[in-house]
Write an enzyme that holds these catalytic residues in place. Structure first.
Site, mmCIF file in Angstrom:
data_model
loop_
_atom_site.group_PDB
_atom_site.id
_atom_site.type_symbol
_atom_site.label_atom_id
_atom_site.label_comp_id
_atom_site.label_asym_id
_atom_site.label_seq_id
_atom_site.Cartn_x
_atom_site.Cartn_y
_atom_site.Cartn_z
ATOM 1 N N SER A 115 -39.877 -39.581 -16.307
ATOM 2 C CA SER A 115 -39.831 -41.172 -16.801
ATOM 3 C C SER A 115 -39.198 -41.429 -17.927
ATOM 4 O O SER A 115 -38.857 -42.755 -17.665
ATOM 5 C CB SER A 115 -41.266 -41.062 -17.449
ATOM 6 O OG SER A 115 -41.655 -40.347 -18.437
ATOM 7 N N HIS A 117 -43.218 -42.559 -10.807
ATOM 8 C CA HIS A 117 -41.127 -42.894 -11.309
ATOM 9 C C HIS A 117 -40.993 -43.264 -9.478
ATOM 10 O O HIS A 117 -39.415 -43.916 -9.927
ATOM 11 C CB HIS A 117 -40.772 -42.932 -11.804
ATOM 12 C CG HIS A 117 -41.452 -43.317 -13.017
ATOM 13 N ND1 HIS A 117 -41.450 -44.886 -13.370
ATOM 14 C CD2 HIS A 117 -41.753 -42.620 -14.141
ATOM 15 C CE1 HIS A 117 -42.168 -44.416 -15.397
ATOM 16 N NE2 HIS A 117 -42.493 -43.269 -15.220
ATOM 17 N N LYS A 122 -46.851 -49.460 -11.196
ATOM 18 C CA LYS A 122 -45.559 -49.279 -11.783
ATOM 19 C C LYS A 122 -44.785 -49.930 -10.617
ATOM 20 O O LYS A 122 -44.643 -51.541 -10.200
ATOM 21 C CB LYS A 122 -45.381 -48.233 -11.956
ATOM 22 C CG LYS A 122 -45.480 -48.172 -13.638
ATOM 23 C CD LYS A 122 -45.125 -46.073 -13.714
ATOM 24 C CE LYS A 122 -45.271 -45.751 -14.849
ATOM 25 N NZ LYS A 122 -45.791 -44.708 -15.967
#
Ligand SMILES: *Cc1c(COP(=O)(O)O)cnc(C)c1O
Length: 387
Positions: free
Chosen positions: A178, A206, A237
């Protein structure tokens, strides 16, 4: 009695580690209104620009009409609704696993998974740069924690060899890191795990939506799905919604439902959120061009920053611009913000001391022109960092 509050704040300020909330007004987009001013957003994990996509809004409206607002209870009480079951089936298909289980957030997922899989007398082998939620999961589990140097397979192998033969062993890693934007050597990790009888858990916070077939992540991209016990990812995300999932075997899901305290003792996500996530999974499959646009913007910004002489790390849509000390890092971030570019400075304790950096992230919905404008601002600010 409460004097310590002011003393602690003073200490935080004196170490240049003081943090303050900024307010985004309006929708999350490639540009945002930050503290009342329009700026280019280079600080979001909304990588595909789905957080304000019409298809997600529509799904949320339908779910609102059909299911109402809150779920009213935890999953094991009366809060397990059709929307939870539907999303989990969709995620299992998306990941190509037998089953999936939704958690209320990635933080809660990691804490619950690790404390379920290992306990006292067991060992977690954890990458040095793993996310705070993995670290906290290790602490809660009361297992011994062997931290291996970032992506260092020789170190991991020697720690595995040292672990007691009778202990259950869990290797925990992110796929895309990250704060560093690099990718773990998952093939080698899986091989070491098999050699030493260890379980593997991969956090794809991610990578979900961003990498692999239909956005299923790096584990799927490398064809390692059958060899990784726990694939975890987030829905808040790149998928633009909120929450998290664990994908794996039906037995793993069954154990988590029975044991993971952060799953059991919390009110379940509202259907509106689940419907947004389900729509996002479908959308990523339908529109692979979003992944291409993200890669294109990433390459343009990465190459440009390197040409300007910045120390750029990693290889993904997370582009760390290494600065070193806190103060110059935060001054550079402030200078860019003045110019209309929102870039987050990252300091300890999020990253190790001496490695403060700007964490620049690209989005599929940024334009080429916006990337070039950002590069121009970085060019103007280049004198602010040595090297
Ligand atoms: C963001 C993040 C999490 C936490 O996920 P949330 O859904 O935001 O709680 C977990 N792991 C990693 C690597 C993350 O970056």
């Amino acid at each position: 009695m409460a004097d310590f509050i002011e003393r602690q704040l003073e200490e935080i300020r004196s170490r240049n580690l003081y943090r303050q909330l900024k307010v985004v007004d309006g929708e999350q987009d490639a540009t945002v209104r930050l503290n009342g001013r329009e700026v280019l957003n280079l600080s979001s994990n909304n990588y595909l620009g789905l957080a304000n996509h019409p298809a997600l809004k529509e799904a949320a409206r339908e779910a609102l009409d059909r299911y109402g607002c809150g779920s009213g209870a935890s999953r094991l009480i009366s809060g397990n609704m059709t929307a939870h079951e539907e999303l989990e089936q969709r995620i299992a298909r998306f990941k190509g696993t037998e089953a999936a289980l939704v958690f209320n957030s990635g933080y809660q997922a990691n804490v619950g998974i690790i404390a379920t899989l290992v306990e006292k007398d067991d060992v977690v082998l954890s990458d040095q740069l793993n996310h705070a939620s993995i670290i906290d999961g290790c602490r809660l589990s009361r297992a011994a924690v062997s931290v291996y140097r970032h992506c260092d397979m020789d170190h991991l192998a020697s720690l595995l060899a040292e672990a007691p033969a009778t202990a259950r062993k869990l290797i925990a890693t992110e796929s895309i890191f990250s704060m560093d934007g690099d990718i773990a050597p998952l093939g080698e990790i899986v091989e070491l795990a098999e050699r030493h009888g260890a379980m593997v858990m991969v956090d794809e916070a991610h990578a979900t939506g961003v990498r692999g077939p239909d956005g299923a992540g790096v584990v799927a991209e490398l064809g390692l799905g059958d060899r990784v016990l726990v694939q975890m990812g987030t829905l808040g995300k790149a998928l633009g919604a909120f929450g998290a999932y664990v994908a794996g075997t039906a037995k793993l899901k069954d154990l988590l439902v029975n044991r993971a305290r952060s799953f059991i003792f919390t009110t379940s996500l509202p259907p509106v959120v689940l419907a947004m996530a389900a729509a996002a999974v479908a959308l990523v499959k339908r529109e692979p061009e979003r992944q291409c646009a993200l890669q294109r913007n990433t390459q343009r910004l990465r190459n440009g920053l390197e040409q300007l002489g910045y120390a750029v790390a990693g290889s993904t849509q997370i582009i760390p611009v290494m600065v070193g000390e806190e103060q110059p890092c935060m001054r550079l971030a402030a200078r860019l913000l003045e110019a209309g570019f929102y870039v987050q400075g990252i300091r300890p304790p999020t990253v190790p001391p001496g490695t403060s950096r700007l964490r620049v992230t690209t989005m599929a919905t940024h334009t080429t022109e916006q990337m070039d404008q950002a590069l121009d601002a970085f060019k103007q600010a280049r004198y602010m960092v040595a090297g």
